[in-house]
Design a protein around this motif. Structure first.
Motif, PDB file in Angstrom:
ATOM      1  N   LEU A   1      78.070   1.532  -3.243  1.00 40.80           N
ATOM      2  CA  LEU A   1      77.521   0.389  -3.973  1.00 40.80           C
ATOM      3  C   LEU A   1      78.683  -0.420  -4.541  1.00 40.80           C
ATOM      4  O   LEU A   1      79.770   0.120  -4.777  1.00 40.80           O
ATOM      5  CB  LEU A   1      76.615   0.829  -5.122  1.00 40.80           C
ATOM      6  CG  LEU A   1      75.218   1.370  -4.818  1.00 40.80           C
ATOM      7  CD1 LEU A   1      74.501   1.676  -6.137  1.00 40.80           C
ATOM      8  CD2 LEU A   1      74.409   0.387  -3.998  1.00 40.80           C
ATOM      9  N   LEU A   2      78.423  -1.701  -4.788  1.00 41.34           N
ATOM     10  CA  LEU A   2      79.439  -2.572  -5.369  1.00 41.34           C
ATOM     11  C   LEU A   2      78.802  -3.470  -6.416  1.00 41.34           C
ATOM     12  O   LEU A   2      77.867  -4.218  -6.128  1.00 41.34           O
ATOM     13  CB  LEU A   2      80.096  -3.429  -4.281  1.00 41.34           C
ATOM     14  CG  LEU A   2      81.025  -4.562  -4.751  1.00 41.34           C
ATOM     15  CD1 LEU A   2      82.229  -3.983  -5.494  1.00 41.34           C
ATOM     16  CD2 LEU A   2      81.479  -5.409  -3.570  1.00 41.34           C
ATOM     17  N   PHE A   3      79.302  -3.367  -7.659  1.00 45.82           N
ATOM     18  CA  PHE A   3      78.965  -4.319  -8.707  1.00 45.82           C
ATOM     19  C   PHE A   3      80.066  -5.374  -8.685  1.00 45.82           C
ATOM     20  O   PHE A   3      81.245  -5.041  -8.830  1.00 45.82           O
ATOM     21  CB  PHE A   3      78.925  -3.637 -10.075  1.00 45.82           C
ATOM     22  CG  PHE A   3      77.712  -2.777 -10.304  1.00 45.82           C
ATOM     23  CD1 PHE A   3      76.659  -3.225 -11.091  1.00 45.82           C
ATOM     24  CD2 PHE A   3      77.631  -1.511  -9.744  1.00 45.82           C
ATOM     25  CE1 PHE A   3      75.541  -2.429 -11.318  1.00 45.82           C
ATOM     26  CE2 PHE A   3      76.520  -0.700  -9.962  1.00 45.82           C
ATOM     27  CZ  PHE A   3      75.465  -1.165 -10.750  1.00 45.82           C
ATOM     28  N   VAL A   4      79.690  -6.654  -8.523  1.00 46.00           N
ATOM     29  CA  VAL A   4      80.706  -7.663  -8.253  1.00 46.00           C
ATOM     30  C   VAL A   4      80.245  -9.039  -8.746  1.00 46.00           C
ATOM     31  O   VAL A   4      79.037  -9.296  -8.847  1.00 46.00           O
ATOM     32  CB  VAL A   4      81.015  -7.702  -6.730  1.00 46.00           C
ATOM     33  CG1 VAL A   4      79.794  -8.150  -5.950  1.00 46.00           C
ATOM     34  CG2 VAL A   4      82.224  -8.554  -6.401  1.00 46.00           C
ATOM     35  N   ASN A   5      81.211  -9.896  -9.053  1.00 49.45           N
ATOM     36  CA  ASN A   5      80.874 -11.285  -9.360  1.00 49.45           C
ATOM     37  C   ASN A   5      80.448 -11.981  -8.079  1.00 49.45           C
ATOM     38  O   ASN A   5      81.023 -11.747  -7.005  1.00 49.45           O
ATOM     39  CB  ASN A   5      82.075 -12.011  -9.964  1.00 49.45           C
ATOM     40  CG  ASN A   5      82.370 -11.562 -11.393  1.00 49.45           C
ATOM     41  OD1 ASN A   5      81.583 -10.842 -12.006  1.00 49.45           O
ATOM     42  ND2 ASN A   5      83.509 -11.977 -11.914  1.00 49.45           N
ATOM     43  N   LYS A   6      79.457 -12.859  -8.172  1.00 48.24           N
ATOM     44  CA  LYS A   6      78.904 -13.483  -6.970  1.00 48.24           C
ATOM     45  C   LYS A   6      79.936 -14.333  -6.223  1.00 48.24           C
ATOM     46  O   LYS A   6      79.892 -14.431  -5.001  1.00 48.24           O
ATOM     47  CB  LYS A   6      77.687 -14.331  -7.337  1.00 48.24           C
ATOM     48  CG  LYS A   6      77.931 -15.480  -8.281  1.00 48.24           C
ATOM     49  CD  LYS A   6      76.641 -16.228  -8.623  1.00 48.24           C
ATOM     50  CE  LYS A   6      75.697 -15.354  -9.421  1.00 48.24           C
ATOM     51  NZ  LYS A   6      74.478 -16.102  -9.872  1.00 48.24           N
ATOM     52  N   GLU A   7      80.911 -14.916  -6.965  1.00 51.84           N
ATOM     53  CA  GLU A   7      81.926 -15.739  -6.313  1.00 51.84           C
ATOM     54  C   GLU A   7      82.815 -14.904  -5.403  1.00 51.84           C
ATOM     55  O   GLU A   7      83.192 -15.339  -4.305  1.00 51.84           O
ATOM     56  CB  GLU A   7      82.796 -16.444  -7.369  1.00 51.84           C
ATOM     57  CG  GLU A   7      82.044 -17.420  -8.260  1.00 51.84           C
ATOM     58  CD  GLU A   7      81.347 -16.744  -9.430  1.00 51.84           C
ATOM     59  OE1 GLU A   7      80.664 -17.448 -10.191  1.00 51.84           O
ATOM     60  OE2 GLU A   7      81.486 -15.503  -9.576  1.00 51.84           O
ATOM     61  N   THR A   8      83.146 -13.710  -5.829  1.00 52.31           N
ATOM     62  CA  THR A   8      83.968 -12.813  -5.005  1.00 52.31           C
ATOM     63  C   THR A   8      83.179 -12.341  -3.790  1.00 52.31           C
ATOM     64  O   THR A   8      83.687 -12.325  -2.663  1.00 52.31           O
ATOM     65  CB  THR A   8      84.440 -11.601  -5.833  1.00 52.31           C
ATOM     66  OG1 THR A   8      85.209 -12.063  -6.944  1.00 52.31           O
ATOM     67  CG2 THR A   8      85.300 -10.664  -4.981  1.00 52.31           C
ATOM     68  N   TRP A   9      81.927 -11.959  -4.025  1.00 51.04           N
ATOM     69  CA  TRP A   9      81.096 -11.456  -2.928  1.00 51.04           C
ATOM     70  C   TRP A   9      80.937 -12.495  -1.824  1.00 51.04           C
ATOM     71  O   TRP A   9      80.966 -12.170  -0.639  1.00 51.04           O
ATOM     72  CB  TRP A   9      79.728 -11.035  -3.457  1.00 51.04           C
ATOM     73  CG  TRP A   9      78.790 -10.594  -2.378  1.00 51.04           C
ATOM     74  CD1 TRP A   9      77.701 -11.252  -1.916  1.00 51.04           C
ATOM     75  CD2 TRP A   9      78.878  -9.381  -1.607  1.00 51.04           C
ATOM     76  NE1 TRP A   9      77.095 -10.546  -0.911  1.00 51.04           N
ATOM     77  CE2 TRP A   9      77.800  -9.384  -0.696  1.00 51.04           C
ATOM     78  CE3 TRP A   9      79.758  -8.300  -1.597  1.00 51.04           C
ATOM     79  CZ2 TRP A   9      77.580  -8.347   0.204  1.00 51.04           C
ATOM     80  CZ3 TRP A   9      79.543  -7.271  -0.699  1.00 51.04           C
ATOM     81  CH2 TRP A   9      78.467  -7.304   0.190  1.00 51.04           C
ATOM     82  N   ALA A  10      80.803 -13.757  -2.198  1.00 47.16           N
ATOM     83  CA  ALA A  10      80.582 -14.826  -1.218  1.00 47.16           C
ATOM     84  C   ALA A  10      81.760 -14.968  -0.259  1.00 47.16           C
ATOM     85  O   ALA A  10      81.601 -15.443   0.869  1.00 47.16           O
ATOM     86  CB  ALA A  10      80.335 -16.150  -1.940  1.00 47.16           C
ATOM     87  N   LYS A  11      82.944 -14.520  -0.694  1.00 47.42           N
ATOM     88  CA  LYS A  11      84.142 -14.682   0.128  1.00 47.42           C
ATOM     89  C   LYS A  11      84.554 -13.395   0.841  1.00 47.42           C
ATOM     90  O   LYS A  11      85.546 -13.376   1.560  1.00 47.42           O
ATOM     91  CB  LYS A  11      85.309 -15.161  -0.744  1.00 47.42           C
ATOM     92  CG  LYS A  11      85.072 -16.518  -1.400  1.00 47.42           C
ATOM     93  CD  LYS A  11      86.221 -16.874  -2.332  1.00 47.42           C
ATOM     94  CE  LYS A  11      85.968 -18.192  -3.052  1.00 47.42           C
ATOM     95  NZ  LYS A  11      87.052 -18.514  -4.022  1.00 47.42           N
ATOM     96  N   MET A  12      83.795 -12.331   0.664  1.00 43.84           N
ATOM     97  CA  MET A  12      84.155 -11.049   1.268  1.00 43.84           C
ATOM     98  C   MET A  12      83.605 -10.918   2.681  1.00 43.84           C
ATOM     99  O   MET A  12      82.538 -11.458   2.999  1.00 43.84           O
ATOM    100  CB  MET A  12      83.641  -9.889   0.392  1.00 43.84           C
ATOM    101  CG  MET A  12      84.389  -9.730  -0.910  1.00 43.84           C
ATOM    102  SD  MET A  12      83.695  -8.441  -1.983  1.00 43.84           S
ATOM    103  CE  MET A  12      83.842  -6.983  -0.924  1.00 43.84           C
ATOM    104  N   ASP A  13      84.338 -10.184   3.504  1.00 52.10           N
ATOM    105  CA  ASP A  13      83.911  -9.886   4.865  1.00 52.10           C
ATOM    106  C   ASP A  13      83.114  -8.577   4.837  1.00 52.10           C
ATOM    107  O   ASP A  13      83.693  -7.491   4.760  1.00 52.10           O
ATOM    108  CB  ASP A  13      85.128  -9.762   5.785  1.00 52.10           C
ATOM    109  CG  ASP A  13      84.751  -9.405   7.213  1.00 52.10           C
ATOM    110  OD1 ASP A  13      83.548  -9.450   7.541  1.00 52.10           O
ATOM    111  OD2 ASP A  13      85.663  -9.071   7.996  1.00 52.10           O
ATOM    112  N   LYS A  14      81.807  -8.682   4.879  1.00 55.34           N
ATOM    113  CA  LYS A  14      80.945  -7.502   4.752  1.00 55.34           C
ATOM    114  C   LYS A  14      81.073  -6.560   5.946  1.00 55.34           C
ATOM    115  O   LYS A  14      80.808  -5.359   5.835  1.00 55.34           O
ATOM    116  CB  LYS A  14      79.481  -7.914   4.598  1.00 55.34           C
ATOM    117  CG  LYS A  14      79.166  -8.616   3.278  1.00 55.34           C
ATOM    118  CD  LYS A  14      79.619 -10.061   3.278  1.00 55.34           C
ATOM    119  CE  LYS A  14      79.193 -10.837   2.050  1.00 55.34           C
ATOM    120  NZ  LYS A  14      79.760 -12.211   1.998  1.00 55.34           N
TER     121      LYS A  14
END
Length: 547
Positions: free
Chosen positions: A103-116
């Motif tokens: 699981l990952l708790f994360v700021n939405k701005e960081t998540w939007a730029k991550m390669d899932k």
């Protein structure tokens, strides 16, 4: 020694309606709210099949919800993987994958730029800003998340009570946290710390720096680092202290306004911050010609010094019992003035691998120039034939020491001596009374003004990857990073660059590097050197020659 979760359990019951974690001028959560969120997430974790020992990453800016997320993971028995919010999305993805986080708790701005696609084991990502679901691997997880409130209401039909709280305390040797102190993507070092390690450090703090549920503290250090995590969060909260978060690193004016309102009982910081306080608030006063005359008069100087420190203490809220600095040595000139005016300060010593403290003395017992005496929970020695006069490596072992580096057996094996002492990589001496003095660092870590650990090799790797760079050295000047670069003359010649293009290269390299580097390791300038850097026989650059 009491388990810190048992301490938190008792404190939560006692301080049920008292504010626990708050955003300064923002959201506030009582101890009851904190307990409810821990229970709610625990139900969700169990429903989606998370097991004891599974990893959950937390990458977000400092906030009350950061604290809630950490304890929700920690109290469930899963392993917290705190990652600095300043890490690049690429580094966050790499470390989430390396840590095997589900699981990952994360700021939405960081998540939007991550390669899932690079995190196949991840089951879900939760927005740490508002606890919304950003993504899930399947519908069952999404359904479980949507049902959290209903499931919580069903589990506690009369509401969560004090008596319902039961945090685990039989897990001393279990892994609690994996802390990555850098955002490197090659052979990352995740420091593994047990519940016992945290309990040991928190127990020491409670015994030597007492706090009560009438106290408050301002959290300004990054929670992704053990220093801030333990001393600005877990230890004070365990005592019933209300923790106020400022979010990102505050400006000097914002910080002073916050501490003036919150009136903290303790200031946890790094020397650079207090050195700035000295330069902005104390030095201008003492540098006046008439002050130099007056402070040379016995008796009069004491009155002046008392007035200066009283004004300074009032600016920090008036309740500060002690200023604790760590991470680097305090400037000797600044320290002499602090001693003269009677500021209650001390400088400690530690590292992530020690969760974090290895040495500390209360302000009244602190010896100037030292970093205190070893904590009573650890054995500390100097690897030297004459530890009092000849510097040697500082080595330590004890219940607060790391058990190694996650998924990095080579680094784990190299971290300890044959008899089980941790190699700190720092050089020091120890006097007859046990006061430890840092004499130098065999490591190259740079501490930024806001407490971030900067590893120059990582910045250099980014610089060295740029066109026409042969090698580089990164140094700290006035708390700013400067890159020293030796250019590849042959490469420049072959490319046929004209004089103007060569002149523009340093700034071009700086801009390209800064687009990759996290905010806390941005370069302010690139300087060129005319000769290759001096090397040791092992071809390592002699860093001490470059400042």
């Amino acid at each position: 020694m009491i388990h810190y979760l048992s301490q938190l359990q008792e404190t939560t019951r006692r301080c049920w309606d008292k504010p626990a974690v708050c955003n300064w001028h923002g959201e506030q959560f009582s101890f009851a709210d904190l307990a409810a969120n821990i229970a709610k997430f625990g139900i969700f974790f169990e429903k989606i099949g998370l097991k004891k020992g599974d990893k959950v990453a937390l990458c977000a800016t400092n906030s009350a919800r950061w604290a809630i997320s950490f304890l929700s993971i920690n109290c469930y028995g899963t392993v917290v993987v705190p990652l600095l919010a300043e890490f690049t999305p690429e580094s966050v993805g790499s470390l989430v994958h390396h840590s095997e986080s589900k699981l990952l708790f994360v700021n939405k701005e960081t998540w939007a730029k991550m390669d899932k696609t690079g995190i196949p084991a991840l089951k879900a990502a939760i927005c740490n800003q508002d606890y919304s679901l950003l993504w899930s691997a399947d519908d069952a997880i999404a359904e479980a998340f949507a049902a959290m409130d209903d499931d919580f209401a069903a589990a506690y039909p009369n509401g969560l009570s004090r008596e319902d709280i039961n945090y685990p305390s039989d897990n001393w040797k279990d892994l609690a946290v994996i802390n990555y102190t850098s955002g490197t993507t090659s052979a990352p070092k995740g420091v593994m710390l047990t519940y016992e390690a945290f309990s040991t450090s928190i127990d020491f703090a409670i015994r030597h720096i007492p706090a009560t549920d009438s106290d408050s503290i301002v959290s300004m250090l990054p929670m992704g680092h053990i220093y801030g995590l333990v001393f600005e969060f877990l230890y004070p909260l365990s005592c019933g202290v209300t923790v106020y978060y400022l979010g990102k690193a505050p400006s000097a004016s914002t910080l002073l306004k916050a501490v003036g309102e919150v009136k903290p009982y303790l200031i946890i910081t790094v020397p650079l911050v207090m050195e700035k306080v000295y330069k902005s608030s104390i030095k201008p006063v003492l540098s006046k010609w008439y002050m130099k005359v007056l402070t040379a008069i016995p008796g009069v100087n004491k009155v002046i010094y008392n007035a200066i420190v009283s004004k300074l203490m009032a600016a920090f809220g008036g309740n500060v019992q002690e200023f604790i600095m760590g991470g680097a040595a305090l400037n000797p000139d600044v320290e002499r003035v602090f001693r003269k005016i009677g500021l209650p300060y001390t400088v400690g010593y530690g590292m992530t691998e020690a969760a974090p403290l290895l040495a500390y003395s209360h302000a009244k017992d602190y010896v100037p120039g030292s970093c205190g005496k070893r904590v009573d929970s650890a054995e500390v020695r100097i690897d030297s034939e004459d530890p009092e006069h000849i510097a040697g490596e500082i080595q330590a072992r004890g219940s607060n020491i790391t058990i190694g580096y996650f998924n990095n057996p080579e680094a784990s094996a190299n971290a300890f001596t044959e008899d089980g002492y941790l190699h700190t990589g720092d050089l020091g001496t120890m006097d007859k009374e046990g006061n430890i003095t840092i004499r130098g660092r065999s490591k190259n870590m740079i501490l930024s003004a806001n407490g971030q650990n900067i590893y120059p090799e990582e910045v250099e790797a980014v610089i060295n990857a740029q066109d026409y760079v042969a090698e580089s050295v990164v140094v700290s000047r006035n708390s700013k990073l400067v890159g020293l670069v030796y250019f590849d003359a042959d490469g420049i010649s072959k490319a046929g660059l004209d004089a103007e293009a060569v002149h523009d290269l340093p700034e071009h390299i700086r801009h390209k590097a800064n687009r990759i580097l996290p905010s806390y390791s941005q370069l302010v300038s690139i300087e060129t050197v005319s000769e290759p850097f001096a090397k040791t026989p092992k071809m390592s650059i002699k860093r001490f020659l470059y400042k």
